[in-house]
Motif scaffolding. Structure first.
Motif, PDB file in Angstrom:
ATOM      1  N   TYR A 265       0.791  -1.053  -0.295  1.00 33.96           N
ATOM      2  CA  TYR A 265       0.274  -0.517  -0.189  1.00 33.96           C
ATOM      3  C   TYR A 265       0.648   1.088  -0.205  1.00 33.96           C
ATOM      4  O   TYR A 265       1.162   1.557   0.102  1.00 33.96           O
ATOM      5  N   LYS A 266       1.172   2.053  -1.263  1.00 29.98           N
ATOM      6  CA  LYS A 266       1.620   3.287  -0.741  1.00 29.98           C
ATOM      7  C   LYS A 266       0.991   4.263  -0.270  1.00 29.98           C
ATOM      8  O   LYS A 266       0.034   4.505  -0.399  1.00 29.98           O
ATOM      9  N   ILE A 267       2.220   4.748   0.679  1.00 29.95           N
ATOM     10  CA  ILE A 267       1.609   6.166   1.130  1.00 29.95           C
ATOM     11  C   ILE A 267       1.226   7.057   0.125  1.00 29.95           C
ATOM     12  O   ILE A 267      -0.110   7.041   0.636  1.00 29.95           O
ATOM     13  N   ARG A 268       1.120   7.403  -1.278  1.00 30.22           N
ATOM     14  CA  ARG A 268       0.846   8.383  -1.442  1.00 30.22           C
ATOM     15  C   ARG A 268      -0.725   7.984  -1.771  1.00 30.22           C
ATOM     16  O   ARG A 268      -1.455   8.499  -1.323  1.00 30.22           O
ATOM     17  N   ASN A 269      -0.776   6.427  -2.171  1.00 30.62           N
ATOM     18  CA  ASN A 269      -2.364   5.429  -2.431  1.00 30.62           C
ATOM     19  C   ASN A 269      -2.783   6.009  -0.818  1.00 30.62           C
ATOM     20  O   ASN A 269      -4.479   6.406  -0.540  1.00 30.62           O
ATOM     21  N   ALA A 270      -2.431   5.987   0.144  1.00 31.38           N
ATOM     22  CA  ALA A 270      -3.531   6.013   1.375  1.00 31.38           C
ATOM     23  C   ALA A 270      -3.705   7.310   1.132  1.00 31.38           C
ATOM     24  O   ALA A 270      -4.781   7.963   1.948  1.00 31.38           O
ATOM     25  N   LEU A 271      -2.956   8.406   1.557  1.00 24.75           N
ATOM     26  CA  LEU A 271      -3.051   9.894   1.081  1.00 24.75           C
ATOM     27  C   LEU A 271      -4.023  10.274   0.626  1.00 24.75           C
ATOM     28  O   LEU A 271      -5.527  10.847   0.821  1.00 24.75           O
ATOM     29  N   ILE A 272      -4.416   9.436  -0.699  1.00 24.22           N
ATOM     30  CA  ILE A 272      -5.478  10.011  -1.809  1.00 24.22           C
ATOM     31  C   ILE A 272      -6.363   9.445  -1.289  1.00 24.22           C
ATOM     32  O   ILE A 272      -7.974  10.080  -1.217  1.00 24.22           O
ATOM     33  N   ASP A 273      -6.309   8.324  -1.356  1.00 22.91           N
ATOM     34  CA  ASP A 273      -8.292   7.087  -0.021  1.00 22.91           C
ATOM     35  C   ASP A 273      -7.693   8.306   1.227  1.00 22.91           C
ATOM     36  O   ASP A 273      -9.240   8.352   1.529  1.00 22.91           O
ATOM     37  N   HIS A 274      -7.081   8.644   2.070  1.00 22.96           N
ATOM     38  CA  HIS A 274      -7.529   9.879   2.957  1.00 22.96           C
ATOM     39  C   HIS A 274      -8.837  11.086   2.394  1.00 22.96           C
ATOM     40  O   HIS A 274      -9.581  11.233   2.998  1.00 22.96           O
TER      41      HIS A 274
END
Length: 228
Positions: A200-209
């Motif tokens: 799970y990429k950091i960037r994808n987690a930010l986008i999801d958030h």
């Protein structure tokens, strides 16, 4: 082979555009630009990584967002909760401006392909982590960990989830693969009691958030302070 020669070719806007290449990439560029400019959330103010000495609003937001997005995944796979998050100050590569937050914002904040990992660490290793933070003199983003240091940067108090750190307890620490491998001299992750790769990429987690929260209004708080 007796000789190799070469010359530097400057890539500037003076170079002629190949219409065939341009026609080929145009629909792909349009699709990417549309995706990058899609609005995900709204920021009530401007946030930078220089707005605090030991914790910043943008750093707090990022660390808390990683916890919120990664913990359900980790708990579903292992039955355990993430105890704390640590990222690095240098990993915040941009600001969040007041106004609309887009997918492009997330790529600017985290242009790297760093992924979330969770490390099982004994309390003795957490002490090394806390010691590192006390000496770093930087606002490395943390979540669920609280620290107080004195004027000489000695640790006065440290806790995880408002509980004193127990030396023999195993804590599950979320970070990224770059830091796990010693980035920013964070050598305290090894050895450890286990590594969990979330893919799970950091960037994808930010986008999801961003998609979930609609509006962000992070603040500096008491998670890492120095006594004056």
């Amino acid at each position: 082979m007796t000789k190799i020669e070469g010359k530097q070719i400057q890539i500037t806007d003076s170079l002629a555009i190949d219409p065939n290449v341009e026609a080929f990439i145009k629909p792909y560029r349009a699709h990417i630009e549309k995706d990058l400019d899609s609005v995900l959330a709204y920021a009530v103010s401007k946030y930078t990584k220089s707005d605090g000495e030991f914790n910043t609003a943008i750093g707090n937001f990022m660390a808390d967002a990683i916890f919120d997005e990664a913990n359900p995944i980790f708990k579903n796979r292992t039955g355990n909760n993430i105890d704390m998050v640590i990222l690095n100050h240098g990993g915040i590569r941009s600001i969040i401006n007041k106004g609309n937050i887009t997918t492009r914002t997330a790529f600017e904040l985290m242009p790297f392909e760093n992924s979330i990992v969770v490390v099982a660490m004994k309390g003795t290793q957490i002490d090394n982590l806390v010691s590192y933070l006390s000496k770093a003199h930087k606002a490395h983003p943390i979540s669920k960990l609280k620290m107080t240091i004195d004027k000489k940067f000695n640790v006065v108090e440290a806790s995880i989830n408002d509980e004193k750190i127990q030396l023999n307890k195993t804590y599950y620490v979320a970070t990224n693969d770059y830091l796990y491998n010693g980035g920013d001299n964070m050598t305290f992750f090894k050895p450890n009691n286990g590594l969990y790769v979330l893919d799970y990429k950091i960037r994808n987690a930010l986008i999801d958030h961003f998609k979930k929260v609609d509006t962000i209004n992070p603040v500096r708080d008491e998670r890492f302070i120095q006594l004056k």
